[in-house]
Design an enzyme around this catalytic site. Structure first.
Site, PDB file in Angstrom:
ATOM      1  N   GLN A  36       2.385 -10.428  -3.834  1.00  9.39           N
ATOM      2  CA  GLN A  36       0.954 -10.147  -3.910  1.00  9.39           C
ATOM      3  C   GLN A  36       0.628  -9.402  -5.199  1.00  9.39           C
ATOM      4  O   GLN A  36       1.344  -8.480  -5.591  1.00  9.39           O
ATOM      5  CB  GLN A  36       0.508  -9.307  -2.703  1.00  9.39           C
ATOM      6  CG  GLN A  36       0.531 -10.088  -1.398  1.00  9.39           C
ATOM      7  CD  GLN A  36      -0.174  -9.345  -0.274  1.00  9.39           C
ATOM      8  OE1 GLN A  36       0.202  -8.216   0.027  1.00  9.39           O
ATOM      9  NE2 GLN A  36      -1.172  -9.959   0.321  1.00  9.39           N
TER      10      GLN A  36
ATOM     11  N   CYS B 248       0.803  -1.230   0.000  1.00 10.96           N
ATOM     12  CA  CYS B 248       0.000   0.000   0.000  1.00 10.96           C
ATOM     13  C   CYS B 248       0.841   1.287   0.000  1.00 10.96           C
ATOM     14  O   CYS B 248       0.539   2.217  -0.772  1.00 10.96           O
ATOM     15  CB  CYS B 248      -0.947   0.016   1.193  1.00 10.96           C
ATOM     16  SG  CYS B 248      -1.801  -1.545   1.464  1.00 10.96           S
TER      17      CYS B 248
ATOM     18  N   LYS C 131     -14.052  -5.458   4.342  1.00  9.70           N
ATOM     19  CA  LYS C 131     -13.524  -6.146   3.166  1.00  9.70           C
ATOM     20  C   LYS C 131     -14.434  -7.293   2.743  1.00  9.70           C
ATOM     21  O   LYS C 131     -15.224  -7.817   3.542  1.00  9.70           O
ATOM     22  CB  LYS C 131     -12.120  -6.689   3.446  1.00  9.70           C
ATOM     23  CG  LYS C 131     -12.045  -7.682   4.605  1.00  9.70           C
ATOM     24  CD  LYS C 131     -10.632  -8.219   4.786  1.00  9.70           C
ATOM     25  CE  LYS C 131     -10.581  -9.245   5.923  1.00  9.70           C
ATOM     26  NZ  LYS C 131      -9.320  -9.998   5.943  1.00  9.70           N
TER      27      LYS C 131
ATOM     28  N   HIS D  78      -8.489  -1.454  -1.989  1.00 12.79           N
ATOM     29  CA  HIS D  78      -7.363  -2.391  -2.066  1.00 12.79           C
ATOM     30  C   HIS D  78      -7.911  -3.701  -2.642  1.00 12.79           C
ATOM     31  O   HIS D  78      -8.952  -4.181  -2.181  1.00 12.79           O
ATOM     32  CB  HIS D  78      -6.790  -2.698  -0.686  1.00 12.79           C
ATOM     33  CG  HIS D  78      -6.395  -1.494   0.114  1.00 12.79           C
ATOM     34  ND1 HIS D  78      -5.071  -1.192   0.411  1.00 12.79           N
ATOM     35  CD2 HIS D  78      -7.136  -0.521   0.717  1.00 12.79           C
ATOM     36  CE1 HIS D  78      -5.031  -0.089   1.151  1.00 12.79           C
ATOM     37  NE2 HIS D  78      -6.273   0.330   1.343  1.00 12.79           N
TER      38      HIS D  78
ATOM     39  N   ASP E 194      -1.233  -6.980  -6.092  1.00 13.63           N
ATOM     40  CA  ASP E 194      -1.988  -5.870  -5.519  1.00 13.63           C
ATOM     41  C   ASP E 194      -2.414  -4.857  -6.570  1.00 13.63           C
ATOM     42  O   ASP E 194      -1.715  -4.609  -7.548  1.00 13.63           O
ATOM     43  CB  ASP E 194      -1.129  -5.123  -4.487  1.00 13.63           C
ATOM     44  CG  ASP E 194      -1.366  -5.636  -3.082  1.00 13.63           C
ATOM     45  OD1 ASP E 194      -2.531  -5.853  -2.724  1.00 13.63           O
ATOM     46  OD2 ASP E 194      -0.378  -5.813  -2.346  1.00 13.63           O
TER      47      ASP E 194
ATOM     48  N   HIS F 191      -4.313  -0.817  -6.146  1.00 14.64           N
ATOM     49  CA  HIS F 191      -4.932   0.204  -5.300  1.00 14.64           C
ATOM     50  C   HIS F 191      -5.669   1.158  -6.221  1.00 14.64           C
ATOM     51  O   HIS F 191      -5.076   1.757  -7.112  1.00 14.64           O
ATOM     52  CB  HIS F 191      -3.871   0.913  -4.454  1.00 14.64           C
ATOM     53  CG  HIS F 191      -3.205  -0.019  -3.496  1.00 14.64           C
ATOM     54  ND1 HIS F 191      -2.069  -0.716  -3.814  1.00 14.64           N
ATOM     55  CD2 HIS F 191      -3.557  -0.403  -2.240  1.00 14.64           C
ATOM     56  CE1 HIS F 191      -1.732  -1.477  -2.797  1.00 14.64           C
ATOM     57  NE2 HIS F 191      -2.616  -1.310  -1.833  1.00 14.64           N
TER      58      HIS F 191
END
Length: 326
Positions: free
Chosen positions: A67, A20, A150, A196, A69, A71
């Site tokens: 990961q 993040c 989440k 996220h 990921d 954002h």
């Protein structure tokens, strides 16, 4: 508590346990307008967490992992639509791998940042997105992240075990704490909302699940080596390499095994390595421009024309089938 720290030249450093901050620092490099949103930043990032040695397990629980990921920076009014798009992406990918899954919505934990009002808005946005997709979901009270609620997707493997992989989190807190802004339609500064999301979760864990799910016999489209060509004798190596070139022109991952070992030895070794297609070439195959093909389920096909084989292999890969049928 699970971070790795080090001390270098009077400064303390930590190895990142999450991706993040990278996206947040990137966002802060420029001014932003609501017209840019949704702003989607993706990263395959390596993270480290000091898990207790007693819980480490193969690829499933490790201390260093990758990961997938992303954002996504949005305005509050865009949360529902963007979360719904991510849900579609999760569903699309899990269907490719033939995974069934169930969904959980995790709400505010005891230790959390932000007001109840903000949490209620975030939780409602996630519920609305799930309902818009007609997805059944279970409420997991108090299991949200400290910065926001989440959605978790739990996939079921061939042994009936459940693995939490994909997750979508709505975060009102980090943009405020890191002083992130965008210029809204009213020409004033506002804090964005961060969504996220990961689809595979941990690449290592997902690979572990796939390997066990298929008992190591990965489908043709997934296999690291899709075909191996075995020569009966050295003099057929040129023919094997011709086939290899044809396969490589079609982006098929292929190897030639021209060692002076017996064919039986080379077949057994390829089977132990779960090679999806084992092609054997000798005098008859070179003369007829064919191959003998052995598949993962131990079926053997003789006198297979190269062009016919290529056509069926490419179709199998395109349709992402679990088994090879010749």
């Amino acid at each position: 508590d699970s971070m790795y720290f080090t001390h270098i030249d009077s400064l303390y450093f930590a190895v990142k346990p999450m991706n993040c901050p990278g996206s947040i620092l990137f966002y802060r490099e420029a001014f932003h307008s609501y017209k840019e949103f949704p702003l989607r930043l993706a990263e395959y990032g390596l993270v480290h967490r000091h898990e207790l040695s007693g819980v480490l397990s193969g690829l499933f629980r490790v201390r260093s992992f990758t990961q997938d990921d992303a954002h996504i920076f949005v305005t509050p009014s865009q949360i529902k639509e963007e979360v719904a798009r991510v849900i579609d992406l999760v569903d699309y990918l899990y269907k490719i791998f033939r995974f069934d899954y169930h969904v959980e919505l995790s709400t505010k934990p005891e230790k959390a940042m932000g007001s109840d009002e903000i949490w209620q808005i975030a939780e409602r946005s996630l519920k609305d997105a799930l309902k818009s997709k007609n997805l059944d979901f279970k409420i997991n009270e108090g299991a949200g992240a400290f910065y926001g609620p989440k959605i978790d997707f739990h996939i079921k493997d061939v042994l009936g075990r459940s693995w939490q992989c994909a997750t979508i989190q709505v975060d009102f807190q980090m943009p405020e704490k890191f002083d992130l802004h965008y210029i809204g339609e009213d020409n004033s500064k506002h804090n964005p909302v961060i969504i996220h999301r990961v689809i595979y979760g941990s690449i290592e864990r997902f690979l572990g699940i796939l390997i066990e799910h298929y008992a190591g016999k990965l489908p043709l489209w997934l296999a690291p080596v899709q075909a191996r060509i075995l020569t009966v004798a050295d003099r057929f190596e040129n023919y094997a390499n011709e086939i290899k070139e044809d396969f490589e022109k079609n982006n098929i991952r292929v190897e030639v095994d021209s060692r002076t070992e017996s064919v039986g030895y080379k077949v057994r070794e390829a089977q132990l390595q779960k090679i999806t297609l084992i092609l054997t070439v000798g005098e008859k195959e070179e003369k007829d421009k064919t191959v003998a093909v052995r598949t993962l389920d131990n079926k053997v096909y003789f006198d297979v024309k190269i062009n016919d084989l290529l056509e069926k292999v490419l179709k199998n890969i395109e349709e992402k089938k679990v088994k090879v049928e010749l």
